[in-house]
Design a protein around this motif. Sequence first.
Motif, short mmCIF file in Angstrom:
data_model
loop_
_atom_site.label_atom_id
_atom_site.label_comp_id
_atom_site.label_asym_id
_atom_site.label_seq_id
_atom_site.Cartn_x
_atom_site.Cartn_y
_atom_site.Cartn_z
N GLU A 16 -75.54 -5.25 14.94
CA GLU A 16 -75.74 -3.85 14.67
C GLU A 16 -75.78 -3.30 13.57
OE1 GLU A 16 -74.73 -0.55 16.89
OE2 GLU A 16 -75.71 1.15 16.20
N LEU A 17 -74.42 -4.00 13.55
CA LEU A 17 -74.22 -3.52 11.63
C LEU A 17 -74.87 -5.00 10.60
CD1 LEU A 17 -72.05 -2.22 10.03
CD2 LEU A 17 -70.22 -4.26 10.44
N ARG A 18 -75.05 -6.23 10.88
CA ARG A 18 -75.63 -6.76 10.84
C ARG A 18 -77.18 -6.32 10.55
NH1 ARG A 18 -74.24 -10.70 13.86
NH2 ARG A 18 -77.03 -11.43 14.76
N ASN A 19 -78.13 -5.72 11.49
CA ASN A 19 -79.21 -5.03 11.18
C ASN A 19 -78.87 -3.49 9.72
OD1 ASN A 19 -80.24 -7.13 12.35
ND2 ASN A 19 -79.93 -6.08 14.33
N LEU A 20 -78.43 -3.45 10.09
CA LEU A 20 -77.94 -2.25 9.10
C LEU A 20 -78.28 -3.07 7.34
CD1 LEU A 20 -75.38 0.26 10.34
CD2 LEU A 20 -78.45 0.58 10.79
N MET A 21 -77.92 -4.04 7.13
CA MET A 21 -77.77 -4.47 5.35
C MET A 21 -79.29 -5.26 4.54
SD MET A 21 -74.98 -6.92 6.48
CE MET A 21 -73.57 -5.94 7.32
N ASP A 22 -79.88 -4.78 3.81
CA ASP A 22 -80.20 -5.35 2.96
C ASP A 22 -80.49 -7.51 2.75
OD1 ASP A 22 -82.53 -3.27 3.12
OD2 ASP A 22 -80.22 -2.31 2.42
N ILE A 23 -79.25 -6.86 2.03
CA ILE A 23 -78.57 -8.56 1.67
C ILE A 23 -77.83 -9.04 2.07
CG2 ILE A 23 -78.24 -10.02 -0.19
CD1 ILE A 23 -80.67 -7.62 -1.81
N LYS A 24 -77.24 -9.80 3.07
CA LYS A 24 -76.14 -10.13 3.45
C LYS A 24 -75.93 -11.54 2.46
CE LYS A 24 -78.40 -11.06 7.47
NZ LYS A 24 -79.40 -9.63 7.03
N VAL A 25 -75.00 -11.52 2.59
CA VAL A 25 -73.90 -12.43 0.87
C VAL A 25 -72.81 -13.19 1.96
CG1 VAL A 25 -73.07 -12.87 -0.69
CG2 VAL A 25 -74.58 -11.71 -0.67
N PHE A 26 -72.41 -14.39 1.81
CA PHE A 26 -71.27 -14.91 2.23
C PHE A 26 -70.47 -16.13 1.12
CE2 PHE A 26 -68.50 -17.88 4.45
CZ PHE A 26 -68.11 -17.35 5.50
N VAL A 27 -70.14 -15.79 0.80
CA VAL A 27 -68.99 -16.00 -0.36
C VAL A 27 -67.85 -17.14 -0.11
CG1 VAL A 27 -66.75 -15.57 -2.60
CG2 VAL A 27 -68.67 -14.34 -1.60
N ASP A 28 -68.28 -18.37 -0.04
CA ASP A 28 -67.49 -20.06 0.53
C ASP A 28 -66.88 -20.46 -0.62
OD1 ASP A 28 -67.29 -21.72 2.39
OD2 ASP A 28 -69.34 -22.53 2.12
N THR A 29 -66.04 -20.54 0.10
CA THR A 29 -64.19 -20.48 -0.89
C THR A 29 -63.66 -21.40 -0.11
OG1 THR A 29 -64.65 -18.95 -2.67
CG2 THR A 29 -62.63 -19.99 -2.56
N ASP A 30 -63.37 -22.78 -0.57
CA ASP A 30 -61.98 -23.65 0.05
C ASP A 30 -60.97 -23.37 0.44
OD1 ASP A 30 -64.08 -26.04 -0.70
OD2 ASP A 30 -62.76 -27.03 -2.60
N ASP A 31 -60.67 -23.73 1.75
CA ASP A 31 -59.31 -23.52 1.89
C ASP A 31 -58.29 -23.53 1.73
OD1 ASP A 31 -61.13 -23.31 4.50
OD2 ASP A 31 -60.43 -24.12 5.75
N ASP A 32 -58.31 -24.39 0.74
CA ASP A 32 -57.07 -24.41 0.21
C ASP A 32 -56.67 -23.45 -1.37
OD1 ASP A 32 -58.88 -25.60 -1.17
OD2 ASP A 32 -57.39 -27.20 -1.99
N ILE A 33 -57.94 -23.02 -1.66
CA ILE A 33 -57.60 -22.02 -2.82
C ILE A 33 -57.53 -20.96 -2.16
CG2 ILE A 33 -59.12 -20.92 -4.32
CD1 ILE A 33 -58.57 -23.95 -5.58
N ARG A 34 -58.25 -20.87 -1.21
CA ARG A 34 -57.79 -19.03 -0.40
C ARG A 34 -56.65 -19.30 -0.08
NH1 ARG A 34 -59.88 -18.07 4.28
NH2 ARG A 34 -61.02 -20.25 4.78
N VAL A 35 -56.10 -19.92 0.94
CA VAL A 35 -54.51 -20.10 1.04
C VAL A 35 -53.09 -19.70 -0.16
CG1 VAL A 35 -53.70 -22.29 1.02
CG2 VAL A 35 -52.76 -19.93 2.54
N ILE A 36 -53.30 -20.19 -1.60
CA ILE A 36 -53.05 -20.30 -2.34
C ILE A 36 -53.21 -18.66 -2.63
CG2 ILE A 36 -52.11 -20.17 -4.85
CD1 ILE A 36 -53.61 -23.75 -4.32
N ARG A 37 -54.29 -18.23 -3.53
CA ARG A 37 -54.62 -16.88 -3.19
C ARG A 37 -53.93 -15.84 -2.81
NH1 ARG A 37 -61.04 -16.82 -4.94
NH2 ARG A 37 -61.03 -18.07 -6.53
N ARG A 38 -54.49 -15.96 -1.59
CA ARG A 38 -53.32 -15.40 -0.29
C ARG A 38 -51.75 -15.23 -0.19
NH1 ARG A 38 -55.29 -12.84 5.37
NH2 ARG A 38 -53.25 -12.47 6.00
N ILE A 39 -51.49 -16.25 -0.43
CA ILE A 39 -49.91 -16.11 -0.79
C ILE A 39 -49.96 -15.03 -2.01
CG2 ILE A 39 -47.83 -17.69 -1.87
CD1 ILE A 39 -49.32 -20.21 0.36
#
Length: 213
Positions: A122-145
């Motif tokens: 239902e939430l998805r259907n309310l969007m006009d444009i859907k974007v997925f930001v795809d970043t490698d797991d190792d980069i994400r974990v460093i940023r998250r720390i």
Amino acid sequence: MTELQKPIVIGITGGSASGKTTVAHAIFEHFSKNSSIMLLEQDSYYKASDLPFAQRKLINYDHPLAFDTELLISDLKKLLRRESIDKPVYDYTIHNRSEETVHVEPKDVIILEGILILDDEELRNLMDIKVFVDTDDDIRVIRRIQRDMIERGRSLENIIQQYRATVKPMYHEFIEPTKRYADLIVPEGGENQVAIDLLATKIQAILNDRGLA
Ligand code: CTP
């Protein structure tokens, strides 16, 4: 007749610390001079909890059920009807919703950002444009720390434990599969200026079509 036109909703998702906020802010900056635009974070809609702090710390915050999706959908529908909302405020340091809310007026462009915004149909259907930001797991974990230690008051030990127990498994079980619903997959979100420019061009075209420009 601007007020009768449906606002544009852009959904920006991706794993934790993928750079969603950077993409959302780049779009916001691009349009804020000439258009009415707002950011709506799924994080604001984490469920409030009566559990004691020690137990709230152990909640799985990467599962779809951690969010009050009903309230998020209801608020987004209000904004789409050009009604204002009282947006909840989430406090990461106490793992709970704070007492305050923020009054938000409706805008022509709504950027909805969060890890699980494409999971609910239902939430998805309310969007006009859907974007997925795809970043490698190792980069994400460093940023998250870095982020969780500096901004969210967490210890390294706690961040690693949470990452292994919930953040990583939930990403693979619930978040990564929503990539299939995306109109646009953006590698290395914040630094991808070409993707941000393409997105801005498409948003501008929709604004023109709806007479909102
Ligand atoms: N989370 C947490 N403690 C809470 C509530 C949420 O640690 N009490 C974590 C969840 O584990 C989830 C993350 O917050 O993975 C969601 O925020 P995230 O997507 O990492 O932050 P953004 O700044 O929105 O993302 P980005 O870095 O991509 O801009």
